[in-house]
Design a protein around this motif. Structure first.
Motif, PDB file in Angstrom:
ATOM      1  N   GLU A  94     -73.274 -21.207   0.154  1.00 36.69           N
ATOM      2  CA  GLU A  94     -72.175 -20.275   0.135  1.00 36.69           C
ATOM      3  C   GLU A  94     -70.739 -21.079  -0.654  1.00 36.69           C
ATOM      4  O   GLU A  94     -70.231 -20.442  -1.121  1.00 36.69           O
ATOM      5  CB  GLU A  94     -71.668 -20.139   1.787  1.00 36.69           C
ATOM      6  CG  GLU A  94     -72.494 -19.323   2.495  1.00 36.69           C
ATOM      7  CD  GLU A  94     -72.689 -17.773   1.852  1.00 36.69           C
ATOM      8  OE1 GLU A  94     -71.537 -17.248   1.333  1.00 36.69           O
ATOM      9  OE2 GLU A  94     -73.728 -17.415   1.369  1.00 36.69           O
ATOM     10  N   VAL A  95     -70.960 -22.366  -0.496  1.00 37.53           N
ATOM     11  CA  VAL A  95     -69.706 -23.289  -1.141  1.00 37.53           C
ATOM     12  C   VAL A  95     -69.860 -22.710  -2.678  1.00 37.53           C
ATOM     13  O   VAL A  95     -69.148 -22.501  -3.299  1.00 37.53           O
ATOM     14  CB  VAL A  95     -70.041 -24.594  -0.871  1.00 37.53           C
ATOM     15  CG1 VAL A  95     -68.962 -25.261  -1.804  1.00 37.53           C
ATOM     16  CG2 VAL A  95     -69.498 -25.042   0.645  1.00 37.53           C
ATOM     17  N   ALA A  96     -71.231 -22.687  -3.090  1.00 39.73           N
ATOM     18  CA  ALA A  96     -71.562 -22.797  -4.608  1.00 39.73           C
ATOM     19  C   ALA A  96     -71.235 -21.085  -5.146  1.00 39.73           C
ATOM     20  O   ALA A  96     -70.594 -21.144  -6.023  1.00 39.73           O
ATOM     21  CB  ALA A  96     -72.870 -22.969  -4.777  1.00 39.73           C
ATOM     22  N   LYS A  97     -71.159 -20.366  -4.040  1.00 40.15           N
ATOM     23  CA  LYS A  97     -70.733 -18.887  -4.527  1.00 40.15           C
ATOM     24  C   LYS A  97     -69.232 -18.758  -4.527  1.00 40.15           C
ATOM     25  O   LYS A  97     -69.032 -17.848  -5.282  1.00 40.15           O
ATOM     26  CB  LYS A  97     -71.362 -17.849  -3.440  1.00 40.15           C
ATOM     27  CG  LYS A  97     -72.834 -17.702  -3.597  1.00 40.15           C
ATOM     28  CD  LYS A  97     -73.357 -16.947  -2.290  1.00 40.15           C
ATOM     29  CE  LYS A  97     -74.818 -16.930  -2.342  1.00 40.15           C
ATOM     30  NZ  LYS A  97     -75.453 -16.166  -1.247  1.00 40.15           N
ATOM     31  N   GLN A  98     -68.332 -19.679  -4.066  1.00 35.48           N
ATOM     32  CA  GLN A  98     -67.188 -19.522  -4.205  1.00 35.48           C
ATOM     33  C   GLN A  98     -66.399 -20.284  -5.363  1.00 35.48           C
ATOM     34  O   GLN A  98     -65.313 -20.407  -5.374  1.00 35.48           O
ATOM     35  CB  GLN A  98     -66.562 -20.104  -2.570  1.00 35.48           C
ATOM     36  CG  GLN A  98     -66.791 -19.360  -1.709  1.00 35.48           C
ATOM     37  CD  GLN A  98     -66.225 -19.937  -0.334  1.00 35.48           C
ATOM     38  OE1 GLN A  98     -65.230 -20.293  -0.086  1.00 35.48           O
ATOM     39  NE2 GLN A  98     -67.269 -20.355   0.597  1.00 35.48           N
ATOM     40  N   VAL A  99     -67.381 -20.812  -6.103  1.00 42.13           N
ATOM     41  CA  VAL A  99     -66.959 -21.433  -7.398  1.00 42.13           C
ATOM     42  C   VAL A  99     -66.982 -20.398  -8.369  1.00 42.13           C
ATOM     43  O   VAL A  99     -68.037 -19.903  -8.675  1.00 42.13           O
ATOM     44  CB  VAL A  99     -67.634 -22.829  -7.758  1.00 42.13           C
ATOM     45  CG1 VAL A  99     -67.229 -23.647  -8.859  1.00 42.13           C
ATOM     46  CG2 VAL A  99     -67.787 -23.792  -6.534  1.00 42.13           C
ATOM     47  N   THR A 100     -65.840 -20.456  -9.145  1.00 40.20           N
ATOM     48  CA  THR A 100     -65.622 -19.494 -10.302  1.00 40.20           C
ATOM     49  C   THR A 100     -65.795 -20.500 -11.532  1.00 40.20           C
ATOM     50  O   THR A 100     -65.292 -21.741 -11.578  1.00 40.20           O
ATOM     51  CB  THR A 100     -64.134 -18.976 -10.350  1.00 40.20           C
ATOM     52  OG1 THR A 100     -63.935 -18.192  -9.346  1.00 40.20           O
ATOM     53  CG2 THR A 100     -64.125 -18.163 -11.676  1.00 40.20           C
ATOM     54  N   VAL A 101     -66.835 -20.266 -12.386  1.00 34.59           N
ATOM     55  CA  VAL A 101     -67.046 -21.008 -13.346  1.00 34.59           C
ATOM     56  C   VAL A 101     -67.088 -20.367 -14.838  1.00 34.59           C
ATOM     57  O   VAL A 101     -67.448 -19.268 -15.151  1.00 34.59           O
ATOM     58  CB  VAL A 101     -68.736 -21.617 -13.270  1.00 34.59           C
ATOM     59  CG1 VAL A 101     -68.918 -22.291 -14.487  1.00 34.59           C
ATOM     60  CG2 VAL A 101     -68.965 -22.336 -12.086  1.00 34.59           C
ATOM     61  N   SER A 102     -66.425 -20.895 -15.833  1.00 33.78           N
ATOM     62  CA  SER A 102     -66.467 -20.417 -17.285  1.00 33.78           C
ATOM     63  C   SER A 102     -67.380 -21.478 -17.965  1.00 33.78           C
ATOM     64  O   SER A 102     -67.048 -22.853 -17.897  1.00 33.78           O
ATOM     65  CB  SER A 102     -65.200 -20.317 -17.693  1.00 33.78           C
ATOM     66  OG  SER A 102     -64.325 -21.339 -17.786  1.00 33.78           O
ATOM     67  N   GLY A 103     -67.990 -21.177 -18.987  1.00 32.43           N
ATOM     68  CA  GLY A 103     -68.567 -22.014 -19.762  1.00 32.43           C
ATOM     69  C   GLY A 103     -70.136 -22.607 -19.739  1.00 32.43           C
ATOM     70  O   GLY A 103     -70.472 -23.528 -19.936  1.00 32.43           O
TER      71      GLY A 103
END
Length: 300
Positions: A94-103
């Protein structure tokens, strides 16, 4: 640090991991923020150094604006520790899903080439949560851990990060860590290194926010030796989560190119830090000007 101080430090961290996860999130977050505000008002040595560092990042800030920036920076630092103490009890997926990632495509491209990647980032935001996202996205990765005293505290941090899916290599001062990192890159795997604080006597001179300092040579040297992609990475907090930006590859193919590649890293780091200055957790002297002995004229 004396033996008593080391034992107290170990006890404090152990208590943090044991107790913080039991607190209601809203209560714990508020308590850590209030503690950060108190530390900012007291203005101890670490806070004064943070202020001096941020004054370089935001040179246009007046005294009132700098006061507010330091307060927000201390709250950001407190948030890092609050989250770190809670992470072992959190749902990592769930933590990983809350991370916004570009690149992320830059990681994919590096692994497609077959030489691995060296991802390097400054002490900004929550780098442990950035690692949680990376482990969920690409599988385990390898990073190094500075030897802490006492040994029990070091083992505590290693166990914490291994529980998040990281492979930890002890930074012992010999070539063993470097050999393992080289092996992992030749296996087309990921190596992640904090790259803004030079703990060696062999740092690469760079200009950072217009002032001379040094950065560690390891990331660029690893990339030059193996052909791995050198990927500058930034992370910072959002109101409800975290953001990661993985920048395009800095090409470095020979040892002679390491200084230029390290300066390029410094330039990318500076851009991200300037955009999110409160999330740069640099409470130690960073520029040599802050540690140089005063001249006779300055001391008089």
């Amino acid at each position: 640090m004396s033996g008593l101080s080391q034992r107290l430090a170990d006890f404090g961290y152990a208590t943090g991991w044991r107790m913080t996860r039991r607190l209601p999130r809203s209560f714990g977050s508020t308590a850590f923020a209030l503690g950060a505000d108190l530390a900012a008002r007291r203005g101890g040595g670490s806070v004064k150094q943070l202020r001096a560092n941020l004054a370089r990042v935001v040179p246009q800030a007046d005294e009132t604006e700098l006061d507010e920036l330091v307060r927000r920076a201390m709250r950001s630092y407190a948030r890092y520790w609050f989250e770190t103490f809670r992470l072992p009890a959190m749902d990592l997926a769930e933590v990983a899903k809350q991370v916004t990632v570009s690149g992320a495509e830059n990681v994919d491209a590096a692994l497609a080439e077959g030489n691995g990647a060296v991802m390097t980032l400054p002490h900004s935001g929550n780098w442990d949560i950035a690692g949680v996202w990376l482990a969920s996205y690409a599988g385990t990765f390898t990073t190094v851990a500075e030897r802490l005293e006492p040994e029990s505290l070091y083992r505590r941090f290693v166990a914490f990060r291994e529980s998040l899916g990281f492979e930890i290599v002890p930074l012992t001062g010999d070539s063993a860590a470097m050999r393992l990192l080289l092996r992992r890159l030749r296996e087309n795997k990921l190596v992640v290194l904090l790259g803004d604080r030079d703990l060696t006597a062999s740092g690469v001179p760079v200009r950072f926010f217009g002032e001379r300092t040094t950065l560690p040579p390891g990331p660029a040297r690893l990339a030059a030796t193996t052909g791995a992609a050198l990927l500058p990475t930034g992370c910072w907090f959002t109101e409800d989560g975290w953001e990661i930006r993985i920048h395009p590859r800095i090409r470095v193919t020979a040892r002679a190119e390491v200084p230029a590649a390290t300066q390029a890293l410094a330039d990318v780091f500076a851009g991200d830090i300037a955009g999110h200055p409160a999330d740069w957790h640099m409470l130690q002297p960073f520029w040599p000007a802050d540690t140089a002995a005063p001249t006779l004229e300055e001391a008089s």
